[in-house]
Design a protein around this motif. Structure first.
Motif, mmCIF file in Angstrom:
data_model
loop_
_atom_site.group_PDB
_atom_site.id
_atom_site.type_symbol
_atom_site.label_atom_id
_atom_site.label_comp_id
_atom_site.label_asym_id
_atom_site.label_seq_id
_atom_site.Cartn_x
_atom_site.Cartn_y
_atom_site.Cartn_z
ATOM 1 N N VAL A 50 8.425 2.109 -43.527
ATOM 2 C CA VAL A 50 8.122 1.756 -44.915
ATOM 3 C C VAL A 50 7.155 0.578 -44.968
ATOM 4 O O VAL A 50 6.235 0.565 -45.782
ATOM 5 N N ALA A 51 7.324 -0.400 -44.077
ATOM 6 C CA ALA A 51 6.403 -1.538 -44.043
ATOM 7 C C ALA A 51 4.993 -1.068 -43.698
ATOM 8 O O ALA A 51 4.021 -1.488 -44.336
ATOM 9 N N GLN A 52 4.881 -0.195 -42.722
ATOM 10 C CA GLN A 52 3.567 0.313 -42.326
ATOM 11 C C GLN A 52 2.920 1.092 -43.464
ATOM 12 O O GLN A 52 1.749 0.881 -43.789
ATOM 13 N N LEU A 53 3.672 2.005 -44.066
ATOM 14 C CA LEU A 53 3.114 2.815 -45.155
ATOM 15 C C LEU A 53 2.779 1.963 -46.372
ATOM 16 O O LEU A 53 1.768 2.192 -47.037
ATOM 17 N N SER A 54 3.632 0.984 -46.662
ATOM 18 C CA SER A 54 3.365 0.091 -47.799
ATOM 19 C C SER A 54 2.083 -0.691 -47.577
ATOM 20 O O SER A 54 1.264 -0.845 -48.483
ATOM 21 N N ARG A 55 1.909 -1.204 -46.369
ATOM 22 C CA ARG A 55 0.717 -1.992 -46.062
ATOM 23 C C ARG A 55 -0.542 -1.122 -46.144
ATOM 24 O O ARG A 55 -1.581 -1.572 -46.612
ATOM 25 N N GLU A 56 -0.441 0.152 -45.729
ATOM 26 C CA GLU A 56 -1.587 1.056 -45.824
ATOM 27 C C GLU A 56 -1.933 1.342 -47.289
ATOM 28 O O GLU A 56 -3.099 1.335 -47.663
ATOM 29 N N GLN A 57 -0.922 1.593 -48.094
ATOM 30 C CA GLN A 57 -1.129 1.953 -49.502
ATOM 31 C C GLN A 57 -1.489 0.743 -50.357
ATOM 32 O O GLN A 57 -2.345 0.834 -51.230
ATOM 33 N N TRP A 58 -0.805 -0.377 -50.121
ATOM 34 C CA TRP A 58 -0.991 -1.593 -50.917
ATOM 35 C C TRP A 58 -1.161 -2.781 -49.966
ATOM 36 O O TRP A 58 -0.206 -3.525 -49.704
ATOM 37 N N ALA B 111 0.395 -6.183 -50.893
ATOM 38 C CA ALA B 111 1.795 -6.230 -51.334
ATOM 39 C C ALA B 111 2.600 -7.175 -50.448
ATOM 40 O O ALA B 111 2.525 -7.101 -49.220
ATOM 41 N N LEU C 193 5.697 -8.412 -48.397
ATOM 42 C CA LEU C 193 6.817 -7.749 -47.736
ATOM 43 C C LEU C 193 7.728 -8.800 -47.136
ATOM 44 O O LEU C 193 7.265 -9.779 -46.556
ATOM 45 N N THR D 162 2.816 -4.947 -38.869
ATOM 46 C CA THR D 162 2.303 -5.692 -40.014
ATOM 47 C C THR D 162 3.193 -6.903 -40.256
ATOM 48 O O THR D 162 4.407 -6.839 -40.074
#
Length: 94
Positions: free
Chosen positions: A3-11, A14, A16, A83
């Motif tokens: 989730v951290a990886q995907l969140s960082r890619e998308q936003w 953001a 964390l 990240t």
């Protein structure tokens, strides 16, 4: 970590933070009161822990008094998700 990886890619901007709900319950009377309140329904441990993770994230986002980033005490932090994340936690037993 995913989730951290995907969140960082998308936003990318953001914020964390890491959370350890069971440790939080041991040191924070406020967190214990949060999940013990009558309006908090009897739920399983995983749902309770998810709510406590959100509680910690709220403290991070609002820069809650009495909380700090434990990551700042680390000399060589390791981020298995690839990240950087914060680790907001109460400063002392509350």
């Amino acid at each position: 970590m995913l989730v951290a990886q995907l969140s960082r890619e998308q936003w990318p901007a953001a914020p964390l933070t890491e959370a350890h709900p069971k440790a939080l319950l041991r040191v924070s009377a406020a967190a214990l009161a949060f999940v013990s309140a009558p309006e908090f329904p009897e739920v399983g441990e995983h749902i309770r822990d998810a709510a406590l993770a959100a509680y910690a994230a709220h403290a991070f986002l609002t820069q809650a008094a009495g909380w700090h980033d434990l990551l700042l005490n680390e000399r060589s932090p390791f981020f298995p998700g690839g990240t950087e994340v914060a680790y907001w936690f109460p400063k002392q037993r509350t």
